[in-house]
Write a protein that holds these residues in place. Structure first.
Motif, PDB file in Angstrom:
ATOM      1  N   THR A  83       0.825  -1.203   0.000  1.00 52.43           N
ATOM      2  CA  THR A  83       0.000   0.000   0.000  1.00 52.43           C
ATOM      3  C   THR A  83       0.863   1.260   0.000  1.00 52.43           C
ATOM      4  OG1 THR A  83      -0.158  -0.187   2.421  1.00 52.43           O
ATOM      5  CG2 THR A  83      -1.943  -1.121   1.117  1.00 52.43           C
ATOM      6  N   THR A  84       2.021   1.188   0.640  1.00 54.45           N
ATOM      7  CA  THR A  84       2.902   2.360   0.700  1.00 54.45           C
ATOM      8  C   THR A  84       3.528   2.654  -0.651  1.00 54.45           C
ATOM      9  OG1 THR A  84       3.417   1.897   3.021  1.00 54.45           O
ATOM     10  CG2 THR A  84       4.903   3.377   1.844  1.00 54.45           C
ATOM     11  N   TYR A  85       4.133   1.633  -1.286  1.00 58.17           N
ATOM     12  CA  TYR A  85       4.809   1.927  -2.555  1.00 58.17           C
ATOM     13  C   TYR A  85       3.812   2.144  -3.690  1.00 58.17           C
ATOM     14  CZ  TYR A  85       4.744  -3.008  -4.343  1.00 58.17           C
ATOM     15  OH  TYR A  85       4.403  -4.250  -4.811  1.00 58.17           O
ATOM     16  N   MET A  86       2.610   1.590  -3.576  1.00 56.94           N
ATOM     17  CA  MET A  86       1.590   1.877  -4.584  1.00 56.94           C
ATOM     18  C   MET A  86       1.179   3.346  -4.522  1.00 56.94           C
ATOM     19  SD  MET A  86       0.722  -0.838  -6.444  1.00 56.94           S
ATOM     20  CE  MET A  86      -0.960  -0.574  -6.971  1.00 56.94           C
ATOM     21  N   LYS A  87       1.055   3.868  -3.327  1.00 65.30           N
ATOM     22  CA  LYS A  87       0.675   5.271  -3.171  1.00 65.30           C
ATOM     23  C   LYS A  87       1.777   6.189  -3.684  1.00 65.30           C
ATOM     24  CE  LYS A  87      -0.960   8.588   0.305  1.00 65.30           C
ATOM     25  NZ  LYS A  87      -1.319   8.781   1.736  1.00 65.30           N
ATOM     26  N   LEU A  88       3.038   5.852  -3.363  1.00 69.30           N
ATOM     27  CA  LEU A  88       4.156   6.668  -3.834  1.00 69.30           C
ATOM     28  C   LEU A  88       4.276   6.620  -5.353  1.00 69.30           C
ATOM     29  CD1 LEU A  88       6.796   5.700  -1.119  1.00 69.30           C
ATOM     30  CD2 LEU A  88       5.781   7.969  -1.442  1.00 69.30           C
ATOM     31  N   GLY A  90       1.900   5.979  -7.449  1.00 69.62           N
ATOM     32  CA  GLY A  90       0.759   6.680  -8.013  1.00 69.62           C
ATOM     33  C   GLY A  90       0.954   8.186  -8.027  1.00 69.62           C
ATOM     34  N   ALA A  91       1.766   8.681  -7.074  1.00 64.84           N
ATOM     35  CA  ALA A  91       2.063  10.112  -7.018  1.00 64.84           C
ATOM     36  C   ALA A  91       3.282  10.479  -7.862  1.00 64.84           C
ATOM     37  CB  ALA A  91       2.286  10.543  -5.572  1.00 64.84           C
ATOM     38  N   GLY A  92       3.837   9.494  -8.574  1.00 64.68           N
ATOM     39  CA  GLY A  92       5.001   9.758  -9.407  1.00 64.68           C
ATOM     40  C   GLY A  92       6.313   9.762  -8.661  1.00 64.68           C
ATOM     41  N   LYS A  93       6.302   9.365  -7.377  1.00 64.72           N
ATOM     42  CA  LYS A  93       7.520   9.343  -6.568  1.00 64.72           C
ATOM     43  C   LYS A  93       8.157   7.954  -6.657  1.00 64.72           C
ATOM     44  CE  LYS A  93       5.580  12.753  -3.376  1.00 64.72           C
ATOM     45  NZ  LYS A  93       5.184  13.049  -1.961  1.00 64.72           N
ATOM     46  N   PHE A  94       8.694   7.645  -7.836  1.00 66.04           N
ATOM     47  CA  PHE A  94       9.188   6.300  -8.094  1.00 66.04           C
ATOM     48  C   PHE A  94      10.445   5.964  -7.300  1.00 66.04           C
ATOM     49  CE2 PHE A  94       6.883   7.487 -12.023  1.00 66.04           C
ATOM     50  CZ  PHE A  94       5.888   6.523 -11.950  1.00 66.04           C
ATOM     51  N   GLU A  95      11.300   6.943  -7.089  1.00 67.43           N
ATOM     52  CA  GLU A  95      12.528   6.687  -6.323  1.00 67.43           C
ATOM     53  C   GLU A  95      12.181   6.282  -4.900  1.00 67.43           C
ATOM     54  OE1 GLU A  95      16.586   9.031  -4.844  1.00 67.43           O
ATOM     55  OE2 GLU A  95      15.261   9.946  -6.343  1.00 67.43           O
ATOM     56  N   GLN A  96      11.268   7.036  -4.269  1.00 69.23           N
ATOM     57  CA  GLN A  96      10.851   6.676  -2.913  1.00 69.23           C
ATOM     58  C   GLN A  96      10.117   5.341  -2.893  1.00 69.23           C
ATOM     59  OE1 GLN A  96      10.572   9.600  -4.466  1.00 69.23           O
ATOM     60  NE2 GLN A  96      10.323  11.317  -3.041  1.00 69.23           N
ATOM     61  N   ALA A  97       9.337   5.078  -3.927  1.00 71.04           N
ATOM     62  CA  ALA A  97       8.629   3.794  -3.999  1.00 71.04           C
ATOM     63  C   ALA A  97       9.614   2.641  -4.080  1.00 71.04           C
ATOM     64  CB  ALA A  97       7.691   3.785  -5.207  1.00 71.04           C
ATOM     65  N   LEU A 139       7.201  -2.996 -11.156  1.00 67.58           N
ATOM     66  CA  LEU A 139       8.152  -2.906 -12.257  1.00 67.58           C
ATOM     67  C   LEU A 139       8.314  -1.463 -12.735  1.00 67.58           C
ATOM     68  CD1 LEU A 139       9.984  -4.359 -14.263  1.00 67.58           C
ATOM     69  CD2 LEU A 139       8.000  -4.683 -15.752  1.00 67.58           C
ATOM     70  N   GLU A 140       7.227  -0.727 -12.765  1.00 70.61           N
ATOM     71  CA  GLU A 140       7.304   0.680 -13.182  1.00 70.61           C
ATOM     72  C   GLU A 140       8.159   1.479 -12.200  1.00 70.61           C
ATOM     73  OE1 GLU A 140       4.306   4.382 -14.415  1.00 70.61           O
ATOM     74  OE2 GLU A 140       3.533   2.623 -13.366  1.00 70.61           O
ATOM     75  N   ALA A 141       7.963   1.237 -10.904  1.00 72.03           N
ATOM     76  CA  ALA A 141       8.768   1.926  -9.897  1.00 72.03           C
ATOM     77  C   ALA A 141      10.241   1.554 -10.037  1.00 72.03           C
ATOM     78  CB  ALA A 141       8.261   1.572  -8.497  1.00 72.03           C
ATOM     79  N   ALA A 142      10.515   0.285 -10.328  1.00 72.71           N
ATOM     80  CA  ALA A 142      11.898  -0.161 -10.496  1.00 72.71           C
ATOM     81  C   ALA A 142      12.542   0.493 -11.713  1.00 72.71           C
ATOM     82  CB  ALA A 142      11.946  -1.683 -10.614  1.00 72.71           C
ATOM     83  N   GLU A 143      11.825   0.529 -12.808  1.00 76.38           N
ATOM     84  CA  GLU A 143      12.373   1.093 -14.044  1.00 76.38           C
ATOM     85  C   GLU A 143      12.602   2.595 -13.924  1.00 76.38           C
ATOM     86  OE1 GLU A 143      10.497  -2.044 -17.301  1.00 76.38           O
ATOM     87  OE2 GLU A 143       9.434  -0.190 -16.834  1.00 76.38           O
ATOM     88  N   GLU A 144      11.663   3.294 -13.301  1.00 76.22           N
ATOM     89  CA  GLU A 144      11.759   4.746 -13.216  1.00 76.22           C
ATOM     90  C   GLU A 144      12.705   5.207 -12.103  1.00 76.22           C
ATOM     91  OE1 GLU A 144      10.480   6.824 -15.335  1.00 76.22           O
ATOM     92  OE2 GLU A 144       9.417   5.277 -16.485  1.00 76.22           O
ATOM     93  N   GLY A 145      12.832   4.414 -11.048  1.00 78.41           N
ATOM     94  CA  GLY A 145      13.639   4.862  -9.916  1.00 78.41           C
ATOM     95  C   GLY A 145      15.021   4.249  -9.825  1.00 78.41           C
ATOM     96  N   PHE A 146      15.340   3.303 -10.724  1.00 75.97           N
ATOM     97  CA  PHE A 146      16.591   2.545 -10.611  1.00 75.97           C
ATOM     98  C   PHE A 146      17.828   3.439 -10.671  1.00 75.97           C
ATOM     99  CE2 PHE A 146      20.132   0.300 -12.686  1.00 75.97           C
ATOM    100  CZ  PHE A 146      20.372  -0.686 -11.744  1.00 75.97           C
ATOM    101  N   GLU A 147      17.931   4.295 -11.677  1.00 78.28           N
ATOM    102  CA  GLU A 147      19.140   5.098 -11.864  1.00 78.28           C
ATOM    103  C   GLU A 147      19.412   5.982 -10.658  1.00 78.28           C
ATOM    104  OE1 GLU A 147      21.266   4.648 -14.136  1.00 78.28           O
ATOM    105  OE2 GLU A 147      20.093   3.243 -15.339  1.00 78.28           O
ATOM    106  N   ALA A 148      18.370   6.589 -10.125  1.00 78.02           N
ATOM    107  CA  ALA A 148      18.556   7.466  -8.966  1.00 78.02           C
ATOM    108  C   ALA A 148      18.975   6.680  -7.728  1.00 78.02           C
ATOM    109  CB  ALA A 148      17.269   8.244  -8.696  1.00 78.02           C
ATOM    110  N   VAL A 149      18.372   5.523  -7.529  1.00 76.01           N
ATOM    111  CA  VAL A 149      18.675   4.719  -6.343  1.00 76.01           C
ATOM    112  C   VAL A 149      20.066   4.104  -6.430  1.00 76.01           C
ATOM    113  CG1 VAL A 149      18.037   2.629  -5.070  1.00 76.01           C
ATOM    114  CG2 VAL A 149      16.269   4.238  -5.787  1.00 76.01           C
TER     115      VAL A 149
END
Length: 572
Positions: A83-88, A90-97, A139-149
């Motif tokens: 529920t936490t990473y889905m909310k993040l 959904g808000a476009g905060k992929f790195e935090q997710a 998977l979307e969170a992983a793809e969008e946030g990978f480089e930053a993390v």
């Protein structure tokens, strides 16, 4: 109408009819009825699922009060904070997710692509329209946030002179290495193949998951400080124990299942899948291929054979109907979409003259597993077959465990402590498919995480059994509290401060606290002494005091002010 909120649909129905002009009934329109009948036969809302629907209930009983639990999180073997990473996300905060995901799941690309997603089967939205696509969001969170993390991910400093070895670079082994390294232990992963990834890398076809996705997960594990050694096969745990203090065996279900026919030979499914990947789909199979089995591996095998060069027809032989196949419904549907033909209620007998001779079966009564049993008949059916591939399940490597002196159960699986996964050999743990047999990726992660945390817990308790904190006198405590009430920096001489630092340092898989410890220097640490006083009053031991402080810390939200911590002294 009978679903949750169904009566509210009456208003929607009324709105639909309100947009149309009323028609006087003049008789049944046969053409419309015929079109309706045809539409109902193919409408997803009326057609039964390929397999029986899974239970939407969680495994544990709901409490009498405070029943606000997320069924998706309860259904996940590693209880991810969905529920936490889905909310993040959904808000476009992929790195935090992605940060939230990595707290419990070090393989977001693999699980975001091929996870069996039991979480989605438990999703409450199943009762309304369709489940939330949790796997795709991961998977979307992983793809969008990978480089930053990955750019800021740093290996924690080594917190102990103890070392651990992990045998096997599959999901379970990578997970164990990730969590051990995150705790600050030097860990080395030994993989006999040229690259890490185990079955996911070497067996699962490329049309299901790409090597690039697997590589990114491996980079996350390496970034945490785990040493990855490829091309080295381990034959003896005793040899490893000479150099390493702990060993985690994540060797997979490497013993091939065998199907014997009265005549003719079969090819093993894993051998075929490895050849398929190595040759780019150019394995010599002939025009007609038969796959025997009904699990997820059988579906992968059939779909790969359908793509293999020169193959015209792929038949999947199973002694029950597809409704009772152990494969996931999603796997069955994809196989059907790829053109695999299902030859149901057939048991293979012999391969002869370009045909597989099978005995016709009929469904019997329900067995203990909830599936219909089968009864043989005298009827023989021939299925065209140049090659027969057997996907009848793999077994744990019992011979390897015996050579390592590990006790086995009646099914030739290693006997382990179910709470820690430690085998009969002290300091040696087992995880993944090599423990219970073929399972899902996320279950392998669960086992690797469980073994790593049990190992850290054991080490952590030993540290505190040797570290006896001396409780100062009442006068000394009062003096220390007076100083902290006027100073923003707690004196390092306080015995409680040293104990808390040690507790944080050796906290299993919660090394995130260490990285923020310097930022806490301006926080008053009188709560530590208060915890120590309460524990002393209760007759707690020194290491128990430190453990209670650590547990109290974990219960506090990271972003809340620490002034609220003083109200939590009762937890100690």
């Amino acid at each position: 109408m009978l679903k949750p909120g169904g009566y509210e649909r009456l208003e929607q129905i009324g709105q639909l009819f309100g947009k149309k002009e009323g028609v006087v009934f003049a008789g049944v329109d046969a053409d419309k009825v015929e079109r309706l009948v045809k539409a109902v036969q193919n409408d997803k809302h009326h057609v039964k699922a390929v397999k029986p629907l899974p239970s939407r209930k969680i495994s544990k009983p709901v409490p009498l009060t405070d029943c606000f639990v997320a069924p998706c999180e309860e259904g996940c073997p590693i209880h991810q904070d969905i529920t936490t990473y889905m909310k993040l996300a959904g808000a476009g905060k992929f790195e935090q997710a992605l940060d939230v995901i990595l707290n419990k799941n070090p393989l977001p690309f693999i699980t975001g692509t091929i996870c069996a997603h039991n979480c989605m089967s438990k999703c409450t939205r199943n009762f309304y329209e369709t489940r939330v696509n949790i796997r795709r969001t991961k998977l979307e969170a992983a793809e969008e946030g990978f480089e930053a993390v990955i750019a800021r991910l740093k290996a924690p400093e080594i917190a102990t002179d103890k070392k651990a070895a992990v045998v096997g670079g599959g999901p379970a082994g990578l997970a164990a290495a990730y969590f051990l390294a995150r705790g600050g232990m030097k860990v080395t992963v030994f993989e006999k193949e040229k690259k890490m990834g185990g079955v996911v890398r070497n067996v699962i076809p490329g049309f299901r998951i790409s090597d690039e996705a697997i590589d990114k997960d491996v980079k996350l594990v390496a970034a945490m400080g785990a040493e990855l050694v490829n091309g080295r096969e381990i034959h003896s745990v005793e040899e490893l124990k000479k150099e390493y203090d702990y060993v985690v065996l994540a060797v997979g279900a490497s013993e091939q299942g065998v199907l014997k026919l009265e005549a003719g030979d079969t090819m093993n499914a894993l051998d075929f899948l490895q050849q398929f990947k190595a040759t780019g789909g150019a394995v010599e199979l002939g025009k007609n291929v038969v796959v025997i089995g009904g699990g997820n591996t059988a579906m992968d095998t059939a779909r790969a054979a359908r793509r293999n060069r020169g193959v015209e027809k792929v038949s999947l032989v199973y002694r029950r109907t597809r409704r009772y196949m152990p494969a996931d419904e999603e796997e069955l549907v994809m196989a059907m979409e790829d053109g695999v033909e299902f030859a149901e209620l057939l048991a293979p007998v012999k391969l002869e003259g370009g045909s597989l001779y099978c005995r016709k079966m009929v469904l019997g009564d329900f067995d203990a597993s909830g599936r219909r049993g089968v009864v043989e008949t005298e009827e023989i059916v021939k299925v065209p077959a140049n090659t027969v591939i057997a996907a009848v399940g793999e077994k744990v490597p019992g011979k390897f465990y015996e050579a390592c002196g590990i006790a086995l159960d009646s099914r030739r699986r290693p006997q382990v402590n179910q709470d820690t996964l430690e085998t009969s050999v002290k300091g040696v743990y087992a995880a993944g498919d090599g423990l219970y047999g073929p399972a899902t990726v996320v279950e392998g992660i669960r086992d690797g995480k469980k073994a790593a945390e049990a190992l850290w817990e054991r080490f952590w308790l030993r540290i505190f059994s040797r570290c006896r904190m001396q409780i100062p006198s009442m006068g000394a405590r009062a003096s220390w509290l007076r100083r902290t009430s006027t100073s923003s920096t707690a004196p390092d001489a306080c015995p409680a401060t040293a104990t808390v630092k040690t507790a944080l340092r050796y906290a299993p898989t919660e090394r995130i606290f260490l990285s923020r410890f310097q930022a806490w220097r301006n926080i008053r640490l009188s709560m530590w002494t208060t915890c120590a006083m309460n524990a002393e009053t209760a007759g707690a031991s020194a290491h128990g005091t430190a453990r209670l402080i650590w547990i109290s810390l974990l219960s506090l939200p990271m972003k809340k002010t620490w002034r609220t911590a003083k109200t939590r002294d009762s937890q100690c």
